[in-house]
Design a protein around this motif. Structure first.
Motif, PDB file in Angstrom:
ATOM      1  N   GLY A 253      67.006  44.613  68.081  1.00  0.00           N
ATOM      2  CA  GLY A 253      67.680  43.214  67.323  1.00  0.00           C
ATOM      3  C   GLY A 253      68.961  42.834  67.509  1.00  0.00           C
ATOM      4  O   GLY A 253      69.081  43.078  68.111  1.00  0.00           O
ATOM      5  N   GLU A 254      69.127  41.361  66.413  1.00  0.00           N
ATOM      6  CA  GLU A 254      69.690  40.873  67.714  1.00  0.00           C
ATOM      7  C   GLU A 254      71.304  40.873  67.247  1.00  0.00           C
ATOM      8  O   GLU A 254      71.795  41.288  68.325  1.00  0.00           O
ATOM      9  N   LYS A 255      71.763  42.058  66.512  1.00  0.00           N
ATOM     10  CA  LYS A 255      72.899  42.122  66.414  1.00  0.00           C
ATOM     11  C   LYS A 255      72.834  43.753  66.751  1.00  0.00           C
ATOM     12  O   LYS A 255      74.537  44.584  67.909  1.00  0.00           O
ATOM     13  N   GLU A 256      71.641  44.427  67.271  1.00  0.00           N
ATOM     14  CA  GLU A 256      71.401  45.944  67.849  1.00  0.00           C
ATOM     15  C   GLU A 256      72.129  45.594  69.580  1.00  0.00           C
ATOM     16  O   GLU A 256      72.349  46.561  70.089  1.00  0.00           O
ATOM     17  N   VAL A 257      71.599  44.660  69.790  1.00  0.00           N
ATOM     18  CA  VAL A 257      71.941  43.784  71.284  1.00  0.00           C
ATOM     19  C   VAL A 257      73.090  43.620  71.689  1.00  0.00           C
ATOM     20  O   VAL A 257      73.560  44.201  72.773  1.00  0.00           O
ATOM     21  N   ALA A 260      75.379  46.410  71.734  1.00  0.00           N
ATOM     22  CA  ALA A 260      75.075  47.112  72.900  1.00  0.00           C
ATOM     23  C   ALA A 260      75.597  46.325  74.263  1.00  0.00           C
ATOM     24  O   ALA A 260      76.470  47.640  75.218  1.00  0.00           O
ATOM     25  N   VAL A 261      75.911  45.210  73.984  1.00  0.00           N
ATOM     26  CA  VAL A 261      76.197  44.417  75.346  1.00  0.00           C
ATOM     27  C   VAL A 261      78.094  44.948  75.183  1.00  0.00           C
ATOM     28  O   VAL A 261      78.374  45.154  76.601  1.00  0.00           O
ATOM     29  N   ARG A 262      78.809  44.819  73.880  1.00  0.00           N
ATOM     30  CA  ARG A 262      79.937  45.077  73.538  1.00  0.00           C
ATOM     31  C   ARG A 262      80.642  46.524  74.779  1.00  0.00           C
ATOM     32  O   ARG A 262      81.396  46.672  75.610  1.00  0.00           O
ATOM     33  N   ILE A 263      79.703  47.175  74.445  1.00  0.00           N
ATOM     34  CA  ILE A 263      79.759  49.364  74.677  1.00  0.00           C
ATOM     35  C   ILE A 263      79.659  48.749  76.437  1.00  0.00           C
ATOM     36  O   ILE A 263      80.515  49.346  76.894  1.00  0.00           O
ATOM     37  N   VAL A 307      70.264  37.993  77.447  1.00  0.00           N
ATOM     38  CA  VAL A 307      71.599  38.891  77.712  1.00  0.00           C
ATOM     39  C   VAL A 307      72.644  38.165  78.614  1.00  0.00           C
ATOM     40  O   VAL A 307      73.861  38.876  78.115  1.00  0.00           O
ATOM     41  N   GLU A 308      72.609  37.772  79.348  1.00  0.00           N
ATOM     42  CA  GLU A 308      73.433  36.917  79.940  1.00  0.00           C
ATOM     43  C   GLU A 308      74.822  35.919  78.948  1.00  0.00           C
ATOM     44  O   GLU A 308      76.132  35.897  79.351  1.00  0.00           O
ATOM     45  N   LYS A 309      73.569  35.392  77.943  1.00  0.00           N
ATOM     46  CA  LYS A 309      74.696  34.834  77.276  1.00  0.00           C
ATOM     47  C   LYS A 309      75.968  35.450  76.133  1.00  0.00           C
ATOM     48  O   LYS A 309      76.481  35.689  76.352  1.00  0.00           O
ATOM     49  N   LEU A 310      74.758  36.870  75.902  1.00  0.00           N
ATOM     50  CA  LEU A 310      76.022  37.547  75.427  1.00  0.00           C
ATOM     51  C   LEU A 310      76.889  38.755  76.608  1.00  0.00           C
ATOM     52  O   LEU A 310      78.071  38.427  76.282  1.00  0.00           O
ATOM     53  N   TRP A 314      80.780  37.824  75.476  1.00  0.00           N
ATOM     54  CA  TRP A 314      81.609  39.559  75.717  1.00  0.00           C
ATOM     55  C   TRP A 314      82.334  39.903  76.219  1.00  0.00           C
ATOM     56  O   TRP A 314      82.787  41.038  76.786  1.00  0.00           O
ATOM     57  N   LYS A 315      83.108  38.706  77.468  1.00  0.00           N
ATOM     58  CA  LYS A 315      83.195  39.460  78.985  1.00  0.00           C
ATOM     59  C   LYS A 315      84.493  40.182  78.983  1.00  0.00           C
ATOM     60  O   LYS A 315      85.112  40.892  79.650  1.00  0.00           O
ATOM     61  N   ASP A 316      85.226  39.573  77.386  1.00  0.00           N
ATOM     62  CA  ASP A 316      86.496  40.187  77.502  1.00  0.00           C
ATOM     63  C   ASP A 316      86.844  41.244  76.539  1.00  0.00           C
ATOM     64  O   ASP A 316      87.704  41.553  75.921  1.00  0.00           O
ATOM     65  N   GLU A 317      85.755  42.289  76.356  1.00  0.00           N
ATOM     66  CA  GLU A 317      85.829  42.912  75.256  1.00  0.00           C
ATOM     67  C   GLU A 317      86.537  44.033  76.310  1.00  0.00           C
ATOM     68  O   GLU A 317      86.055  44.683  76.981  1.00  0.00           O
ATOM     69  N   GLU A 318      87.416  44.840  75.108  1.00  0.00           N
ATOM     70  CA  GLU A 318      88.075  45.530  76.124  1.00  0.00           C
ATOM     71  C   GLU A 318      87.639  46.723  75.312  1.00  0.00           C
ATOM     72  O   GLU A 318      87.458  47.511  73.969  1.00  0.00           O
ATOM     73  N   PRO A 319      87.273  48.384  75.829  1.00  0.00           N
ATOM     74  CA  PRO A 319      87.772  49.523  75.036  1.00  0.00           C
ATOM     75  C   PRO A 319      88.914  49.703  74.422  1.00  0.00           C
ATOM     76  O   PRO A 319      89.892  49.592  74.551  1.00  0.00           O
TER      77      PRO A 319
END
Length: 320
Positions: A253-257, A260-263, A307-310, A314-319
């Motif tokens: 699903g879109e939210k699932e993906v 996952a990308v953020r992780i 996926v590339e767009k996502l 979220w490229k600035d996502e931090e742990p």
């Protein structure tokens, strides 16, 4: 790891009767991960020789697989019948055949028979150096097969998936199929678990016999979600109208993906910082969670999601 354990996407496995010239022609315009031409249940015994030749001519007329179909397969007749060897002899040397679906696999010997036949009939595709052997998909239809899953899963280097055939299994066990499918709980769980343990890329759930109208689509949706929750990654289809929903529901699903990308992005940063476990949105993220996220991202790419767009979003996502 078997010769066929690379990423394979079979969300929908759609059966097309090989005895129908109209449906053979129409099949080439369909959009489906898999189209399986059927020489078994949908073809009467007296019509099998003619259907076999018609299917050979149909496949031989195709210069390449349609871009909207990922895999062309043939469901041959059961090894225990007098038709199986003729099916393989006529069809196994066609380059358009990507996979063979084998019904009524009761023991490892059924797969050994087909494997040996393929190596004899199509040696170029089944040498030790071949990168494109014909893959095998086994239908599990009996109590005997269910108790022998471990050896079945080890029987051939070309085995690429298991399919649960609910109607034949119900006949073998004297069961009555109910809407809840609770009578199949053990069998479905055992098949999904055995396929995962053997690293088979494909586990295909039972046919939904309802597909017309809102009630039929509702039943199909319920079965897809239930099968996915049990570990299946695809479903058999008996009508083209089922394919779109099946492929959509067996895709992430879109939210699932997005999660996952953020992780995946945050984990790469955590790893560079030497952190093995961290949190995201208040939930702990560790190795199994990251592994699952990477698998979701990979499947989303295979399903054609952006996926590339996502990743860019979220490229600035931090742990945390």
């Amino acid at each position: 790891m078997t010769a066929t354990s690379s990423a394979i996407l079979r969300r929908a496995l759609l059966y097309v009767p090989a005895s129908s010239p109209r449906m053979l022609t129409k099949s080439l315009g369909l959009t489906s991960d898999n189209v399986t031409y059927d020489l078994e249940d949908s073809v009467t015994p007296t019509a099998k020789p003619q259907a076999r030749i018609a299917l050979r001519d149909h496949l031989a007329s195709i210069s390449s697989r349609p871009s909207t179909i990922r895999e062309l397969a043939v469901r041959i007749n059961a090894v225990e019948t007098p038709f199986a060897l003729d099916d393989l002899t006529v069809l196994a040397n066609l380059p358009q055949v990507d996979a063979i679906v084998i019904p009524k696999v009761n023991s490892a010997s059924d797969l050994t028979f087909v494997t040996d036949a393929l190596r004899h009939l199509s040696p170029d595709r089944h040498s030790s150096s071949s990168a494109n052997p014909i893959k095998l998909i086994a239908l599990i239809e009996s109590a005997r097969a269910l108790t022998d899953l471990s050896s079945i899963c080890r029987a051939s280097p070309y085995l690429s998936g298991l399919i649960f055939a609910a109607e034949d299994f119900a006949l073998d066990m004297s069961l009555t199929r109910t809407p809840s499918l609770s009578e199949f709980l053990y069998a479905r769980s055992a098949i999904a678990t055995a396929a995962r343990a053997a690293s088979l890329p494909s586990t295909i759930d039972l046919v939904c016999t309802s597909y017309r109208g809102e009630e039929g689509l509702g039943r199909l949706e319920e079965e897809c979600l239930g099968g996915k929750a049990m570990g299946f990654n695809g479903k058999q289809c008996i009508h083209p109208s089922q394919v779109e929903m099946v492929q959509r529901l067996f895709a992430p699903g879109e939210k699932e993906v997005e999660r996952a990308v953020r992780i995946v992005i945050a984990d790469a940063k955590a790893a560079r910082a030497g952190r093995g476990a961290w949190t995201l949105d208040g939930a702990m993220i560790d190795v199994p969670v990251v592994g699952r996220a990477k698998a979701i991202v990979s499947k989303a790419e295979g399903c054609g999601m952006d996926v590339e767009k996502l990743m860019d979003k979220w490229k600035d996502e931090e742990p945390e």
